[in-house]
Design an enzyme around this catalytic site. Structure first.
Site, short mmCIF file in Angstrom:
data_model
loop_
_atom_site.label_atom_id
_atom_site.label_comp_id
_atom_site.label_asym_id
_atom_site.label_seq_id
_atom_site.Cartn_x
_atom_site.Cartn_y
_atom_site.Cartn_z
N LYS A 22 0.85 -1.20 0.00
CA LYS A 22 0.00 0.00 0.00
C LYS A 22 0.88 1.24 0.00
O LYS A 22 0.64 2.19 -0.76
CB LYS A 22 -0.88 -0.01 1.25
CG LYS A 22 -1.55 1.31 1.55
CD LYS A 22 -2.45 1.25 2.75
CE LYS A 22 -1.74 1.47 4.04
NZ LYS A 22 -1.43 2.86 4.40
N ASN A 23 1.94 1.24 0.84
CA ASN A 23 2.74 2.46 1.00
C ASN A 23 3.76 2.66 -0.11
O ASN A 23 4.54 3.60 -0.06
CB ASN A 23 3.39 2.46 2.39
CG ASN A 23 2.35 2.59 3.48
OD1 ASN A 23 1.19 2.93 3.21
ND2 ASN A 23 2.72 2.29 4.71
N ARG A 93 -4.94 10.75 3.39
CA ARG A 93 -3.78 11.55 3.77
C ARG A 93 -2.73 11.53 2.66
O ARG A 93 -2.01 12.51 2.44
CB ARG A 93 -3.21 10.97 5.07
CG ARG A 93 -2.13 11.78 5.62
CD ARG A 93 -1.58 11.21 6.91
NE ARG A 93 -0.22 11.62 7.01
CZ ARG A 93 0.17 12.87 7.24
NH1 ARG A 93 -0.75 13.79 7.41
NH2 ARG A 93 1.43 13.18 7.27
N CYS A 117 -4.65 11.80 12.24
CA CYS A 117 -5.57 10.69 12.47
C CYS A 117 -5.33 10.23 13.90
O CYS A 117 -4.63 10.89 14.67
CB CYS A 117 -5.33 9.58 11.46
SG CYS A 117 -3.65 8.98 11.50
N ARG A 122 0.43 14.33 12.91
CA ARG A 122 0.98 14.10 11.56
C ARG A 122 1.13 15.42 10.80
O ARG A 122 0.52 15.65 9.77
CB ARG A 122 0.11 13.10 10.82
CG ARG A 122 0.00 11.80 11.61
CD ARG A 122 -0.61 10.69 10.87
NE ARG A 122 0.30 10.13 9.88
CZ ARG A 122 -0.04 9.13 9.07
NH1 ARG A 122 -1.24 8.63 9.13
NH2 ARG A 122 0.81 8.67 8.18
N PRO A 123 1.93 16.32 11.34
CA PRO A 123 2.17 17.59 10.64
C PRO A 123 2.89 17.37 9.31
O PRO A 123 3.37 16.27 9.04
CB PRO A 123 3.07 18.34 11.63
CG PRO A 123 3.68 17.30 12.47
CD PRO A 123 2.70 16.17 12.56
N ASP A 125 5.24 19.81 8.20
CA ASP A 125 6.23 20.90 8.17
C ASP A 125 7.50 20.54 7.41
O ASP A 125 8.08 21.39 6.72
CB ASP A 125 6.57 21.36 9.59
CG ASP A 125 6.94 20.19 10.50
OD1 ASP A 125 6.37 19.09 10.34
OD2 ASP A 125 7.79 20.37 11.38
N ASP A 305 4.45 0.36 11.95
CA ASP A 305 3.18 -0.19 11.47
C ASP A 305 2.94 -1.61 11.97
O ASP A 305 1.82 -2.11 11.88
CB ASP A 305 3.12 -0.17 9.93
CG ASP A 305 3.08 1.26 9.43
OD1 ASP A 305 3.32 1.46 8.22
OD2 ASP A 305 2.85 2.18 10.24
N VAL A 327 8.17 6.56 16.80
CA VAL A 327 7.87 7.25 15.54
C VAL A 327 6.66 8.16 15.67
O VAL A 327 6.71 9.34 15.31
CB VAL A 327 7.66 6.23 14.40
CG1 VAL A 327 7.29 6.93 13.11
CG2 VAL A 327 8.92 5.38 14.22
N ARG A 397 -8.77 -0.61 4.47
CA ARG A 397 -7.91 0.41 3.86
C ARG A 397 -6.54 -0.18 3.51
O ARG A 397 -5.91 0.23 2.54
CB ARG A 397 -7.70 1.56 4.85
CG ARG A 397 -8.84 2.53 5.00
CD ARG A 397 -8.35 3.73 5.79
NE ARG A 397 -7.06 4.11 5.29
CZ ARG A 397 -6.04 4.51 6.07
NH1 ARG A 397 -6.20 4.61 7.36
NH2 ARG A 397 -4.87 4.84 5.56
C1 EPZ Z 1 4.41 6.74 6.20
O1 EPZ Z 1 3.67 7.78 6.80
C2 EPZ Z 1 3.46 5.56 6.07
N1 EPZ Z 1 2.34 5.92 5.20
C3 EPZ Z 1 2.94 5.20 7.48
O2 EPZ Z 1 2.10 4.06 7.33
C4 EPZ Z 1 4.14 4.82 8.35
O3 EPZ Z 1 3.70 4.53 9.65
C5 EPZ Z 1 5.14 5.98 8.38
O4 EPZ Z 1 5.51 6.34 7.03
C6 EPZ Z 1 6.40 5.64 9.16
O5 EPZ Z 1 7.02 4.53 8.59
C7 EPZ Z 1 2.54 5.92 3.85
O6 EPZ Z 1 3.63 5.66 3.36
C8 EPZ Z 1 1.35 6.24 3.00
P1 EPZ Z 1 6.60 9.99 8.40
P2 EPZ Z 1 4.31 9.28 6.85
O7 EPZ Z 1 6.53 11.26 7.62
O8 EPZ Z 1 5.08 9.54 5.62
C9 EPZ Z 1 6.51 13.24 11.87
C10 EPZ Z 1 0.17 2.77 7.70
O9 EPZ Z 1 -0.37 2.29 8.72
N2 EPZ Z 1 6.47 14.22 10.78
O10 EPZ Z 1 7.81 9.10 8.27
O11 EPZ Z 1 3.24 10.21 7.25
C11 EPZ Z 1 5.24 12.42 11.94
O12 EPZ Z 1 4.24 13.10 12.67
C12 EPZ Z 1 0.71 4.18 7.74
O13 EPZ Z 1 0.32 2.17 6.59
C13 EPZ Z 1 6.58 15.56 11.10
O14 EPZ Z 1 6.70 15.94 12.28
O15 EPZ Z 1 5.32 9.10 8.09
C14 EPZ Z 1 5.69 11.17 12.61
O16 EPZ Z 1 5.74 11.38 14.01
C15 EPZ Z 1 0.54 4.84 9.10
N3 EPZ Z 1 6.54 16.47 10.09
C16 EPZ Z 1 7.12 10.98 12.08
O17 EPZ Z 1 7.53 12.26 11.58
C17 EPZ Z 1 6.42 16.11 8.78
O18 EPZ Z 1 6.42 17.00 7.89
C18 EPZ Z 1 7.22 9.96 10.96
O19 EPZ Z 1 6.33 10.35 9.94
C19 EPZ Z 1 6.30 14.74 8.48
C20 EPZ Z 1 6.33 13.81 9.49
#
Ligand code: EPZ
Length: 422
Positions: A22-23, A93, A117, A122-123, A125, A305, A327, A397
């Site tokens: 999916k990802n 998202r 969610c 999940r900012p 920035d 995950d 994470v 999903r």
């Molecule tokens: C991806 O989400 C995956 N989703 C998530 O899978 C997965 O849990 C995550 O990576 C971590 O491996 C997809 O690929 C579609 P991140 P993503 O940006 O990209 C913070 C599932 O169940 N952060 O690596 O959103 C964030 O809040 C989903 O399949 C910021 O602060 O994850 C988190 O605490 C859930 N600012 C951490 O970084 C930002 O601009 C990791 O988030 C971006 C992220």
């Protein structure tokens, strides 16, 4: 309302073929917008999130066609809108992945702010900071996000955290930027590497994907390609944990074992017998699982995950496990439901102390998000008696026909459609 009825206590046995990731397919569908000409994505998982992404691309005027149960074609030539209404971008998202490609090709985009969610705020920035460094003017008038740029230019970007989505979004934007972009402290997930493989096939110039420094040299244009999505390491891990939870034995097929070393190590520490070949992992549970301390990490660490599915196994371990979720800020909501089955889980922020109990009892369960739903299904499979799981829309999903595939492994599970007569 649909729910799933599970009668616990049946050890799972047999082999299951794993679907595409999916990802990986979600960013790949967005990446197709970068190409002049259609891209064919094969091995896509038949999931609600993929259909939602197709609907979003369709709204923009992109020609998205399901050529087969796991094959999509995406032809961006007919794209006619650069505005995505909030109700659509909040639906998925991953609409966030449209930022990079639309700015790279058309220089502007307007969308509803992708929501957080139940696992955290999940900012975005890191995405916006990197795009601003590439010359993008970002007007954040929440709940609407407007961004525009005359011409993207390469930049030297440092990510404060190896964000998967930010790495993917910025890599996509950089493919058509003027000059070279360096992304430091980049995410190393297999899905990032798969996206780089797709973009490179389209004509992008990318080096270092899979390491913490990714370099992208902008080119004039990209062309459509045929691309096969990598298998879903999270789905594979979920099935292996279900085998472990029920004291069963079996295998996941069509996987890349190298994507799961952290998970295989954890299963081995739990006391399971684990072996693998090129594209298959076999597991044999050996009695009650042993407790294991887990700390989720960016890849190649233990994946966040699979934290909830692992928790669902450890609640019956022969001892106490400590789980640290490093994470996301709040990814233990499922503990509340597990406690209703008799589990002993104390949560304090990003820490959970799991005191193993000899058995769980089936009961009525409510899922609130995707991986929590999978965890509750695993717990119900290993519980005594009958459970009903509501909130199955969350499960659909990220897992294709999960209860059907589990029942082929011997689980007593059934999806029931009860029309609510309120
Ligand atoms: C991806 O989400 C995956 N989703 C998530 O899978 C997965 O849990 C995550 O990576 C971590 O491996 C997809 O690929 C579609 P991140 P993503 O940006 O990209 C913070 C599932 O169940 N952060 O690596 O959103 C964030 O809040 C989903 O399949 C910021 O602060 O994850 C988190 O605490 C859930 N600012 C951490 O970084 C930002 O601009 C990791 O988030 C971006 C992220």
């Amino acid at each position: 309302m649909e729910h799933i009825v599970i009668k616990g206590g049946h050890p799972l046995r047999g082999d299951v073929r794993i679907e595409g990731a999916k990802n990986a397919v979600l960013p790949a569908m967005a990446a197709a917008l970068l190409a002049k000409g259609p891209t064919l994505l094969e091995g896509a998982p038949p999931l609600k999130d993929v259909e939602a992404m197709a609907e979003i691309l369709g709204w923009l005027g992109v020609e998205v066609k399901r050529e087969g149960p796991r094959t999509w074609s995406v032809a961006p030539e007919t794209l006619s809108r650069l505005v995505l209404p909030e109700e659509l971008s909040r639906k998925l998202r991953s609409s966030l992945f449209l930022l990079g490609p639309l700015l790279a090709r058309f220089g502007e985009v307007e969308m509803g702010y992708p929501g957080g969610c139940s696992i955290g705020a999940r900012p975005i920035d890191f995405h916006l900071k990197g795009l601003r460094q590439m010359g993008v003017e970002v007007l954040e008038e929440t709940p609407v996000l407007r961004a525009r740029v005359r011409e993207l230019r390469g930049a030297d970007i440092y990510l404060a955290y190896p964000s998967v989505g930010a790495t993917e979004n910025l890599m996509m934007a950089a493919t058509l930027a003027r000059g070279t972009t360096t992304i430091r402290n980049a995410a190393k997930e297999p899905e990032v590497v798969d996206l780089a493989r797709l973009l490179t096939a389209m004509g992008a110039r990318i080096r270092g994907a899979g390491s913490d420094v990714v370099t992208v040299e902008g080119v004039g244009e990209l062309h459509g390609v045929q691309h096969r999505i990598i298998p879903d390491r999270i789905e594979a891990g979920t099935f292996l944990l279900a085998l472990a939870a029920t004291g069963g034995q079996g295998a996941v097929q069509g996987v890349v074992p190298g994507h799961l070393y952290a998970v295989l190590d954890m299963l081995h520490q739990m006391g399971c017998q684990v072996s693998f070949t090129r594209d298959r992992i076999h597991l044999k549970a050996r009695g009650r699982v042993q407790p294991v301390d887990i700390r989720t990490q960016p890849y190649p660490g233990f994946p966040t995950d699979l934290q909830n599915p692992a928790l669902a196994v450890l609640v019956k371990a022969d001892g106490t496990s400590i789980i640290t979720e490093s994470v996301f800020e709040s990814r233990f909501r499922v503990a509340e439901e597990l406690r209703r089955m008799g589990a002993q889980v104390q949560v304090d922020g990003r820490l959970a102390v799991v005191r193993g109990v000899p058995k769980l009892k089936g009961t009525r369960l409510m899922a609130h998000e995707l991986r929590g739903a999978a965890a509750l299904l695993i717990a119900a499979l290993s519980a005594e008696g009958v459970s009903t799981l509501e909130g199955v829309q969350h499960l659909d999903r990220g897992y294709a026909r999960l209860e059907e595939r589990l029942s082929r492994l011997g689980a007593a599970v059934e999806r029931v459609n009860t029309l609510r007569v309120d």
